[in-house]
Design a protein around this motif. Structure first.
Motif, short mmCIF file in Angstrom:
data_model
loop_
_atom_site.label_atom_id
_atom_site.label_comp_id
_atom_site.label_asym_id
_atom_site.label_seq_id
_atom_site.Cartn_x
_atom_site.Cartn_y
_atom_site.Cartn_z
N GLY A 34 -9.70 4.38 10.06
CA GLY A 34 -10.78 3.42 10.26
C GLY A 34 -10.93 2.44 9.13
N ARG A 35 -9.82 2.13 8.47
CA ARG A 35 -9.84 1.25 7.30
C ARG A 35 -9.27 -0.13 7.64
N PRO A 36 -9.51 -1.14 6.79
CA PRO A 36 -8.95 -2.47 7.03
C PRO A 36 -7.43 -2.45 7.04
N TRP A 37 -6.86 -3.50 7.66
CA TRP A 37 -5.41 -3.57 7.87
C TRP A 37 -4.64 -4.30 6.78
N GLU A 38 -5.31 -4.85 5.79
CA GLU A 38 -4.62 -5.79 4.89
C GLU A 38 -3.35 -5.23 4.27
N ILE A 39 -3.32 -3.94 3.97
CA ILE A 39 -2.12 -3.38 3.35
C ILE A 39 -0.91 -3.48 4.28
N GLY A 40 -1.16 -3.53 5.59
CA GLY A 40 -0.07 -3.68 6.56
C GLY A 40 0.19 -5.10 6.97
N LYS A 41 -0.75 -6.00 6.68
CA LYS A 41 -0.66 -7.37 7.18
C LYS A 41 -0.54 -8.43 6.08
N ALA A 42 -1.25 -8.26 4.97
CA ALA A 42 -1.42 -9.34 4.00
C ALA A 42 -0.57 -9.13 2.75
N PHE A 43 0.67 -8.72 2.96
CA PHE A 43 1.55 -8.53 1.81
C PHE A 43 2.34 -9.81 1.54
#
Length: 228
Positions: free
Chosen positions: A124-133
């Motif tokens: 249930g956490r934000p996606w940035e680690i998978g998207k905003a690299f």
């Protein structure tokens, strides 16, 4: 007179097709699951629920034609998108006036560390680690509206090493470009330099080093991006 405490970070700019001008990037908004078939393949109901957005960083946009395979992932997926570049903005923009704020359109990719995104979803956490690299959004030259008009239909296709992986049409978007702009402006103050990635059709899948992705959208031509 005040001065910067550190060296000023370089401005992020993108080339504009047919000119020597560049487009300065302010923010990057990405809409999730905006094609019904893609929503289904990701395990979600394609009904027209309110849209949702996540963000990438301006310097994730990369016009180099190369995509460096990122660390910390063994499952990186391609997602072809049409990018929308704004020349102006505001708040509470009426949908019927939204296209007045568009400068142009470009080919783009929303590259995704799918394994890391999946872990964040479960927690249930934000996606940035998978998207905003870094360099996660390869992008082509911007085609101004004056040259290509407003694009609301036409084939969207991605090939990997000559094999078609993703096929769709811009008219299959659940939320159209004017609606995305109007909706975002209810929650954010949009402005010149903002970029919206408009969603991907079904067929997303993994790439490996050495792959060549060919991205095409009717009206915007095509571009090749090599995974390195």
């Amino acid at each position: 007179m005040s001065q910067h405490a550190i060296e000023t970070p370089p401005a992020v700019t993108l080339p504009v097709s047919g000119t020597d001008a560049v487009f300065p990037v302010r923010r990057v908004y990405c809409i999730g699951r905006n094609y019904a078939a893609h929503a289904i393949e990701m395990g979600h109901d394609p009904d027209r629920d309110p849209p949702f957005f996540f963000q990438k960083n301006p310097d994730d946009l990369d016009p180099s034609g190369e995509f460096p395979y990122p660390d910390k992932s063994a499952d990186v997926h391609h997602e072809i998108e049409m990018a929308v570049m704004l020349k102006s903005g505001g708040t509470n923009i009426p949908v019927e006036r939204a296209l007045e704020h568009v400068f142009g359109y470009a080919l783009s990719l929303d590259m995704t560390r799918r394994d890391l995104q999946g872990e964040q979803k479960k927690l249930g956490r934000p996606w940035e680690i998978g998207k905003a690299f870094e360099r996660s959004a390869p992008v082509g030259p911007i085609h101004p509206v004056d040259a290509v008009g407003h694009l609301d239909r036409g084939a969207v296709e991605l090939e990997v090493n000559g094999e078609v992986r993703q096929e769709g049409d811009l008219d299959q978007m659940i939320w159209k470009v004017p609606e995305m702009i109007a909706y975002l402006s209810e929650y954010f103050a949009l402005a010149a330099g903002d970029v919206i990635l408009s969603g991907t059709p079904s067929g997303v899948g993994p790439v490996v080093r050495g792959d060549v992705m060919k991205v095409s959208v009717a009206g915007l031509g095509s571009m090749n991006v090599r995974v390195v």
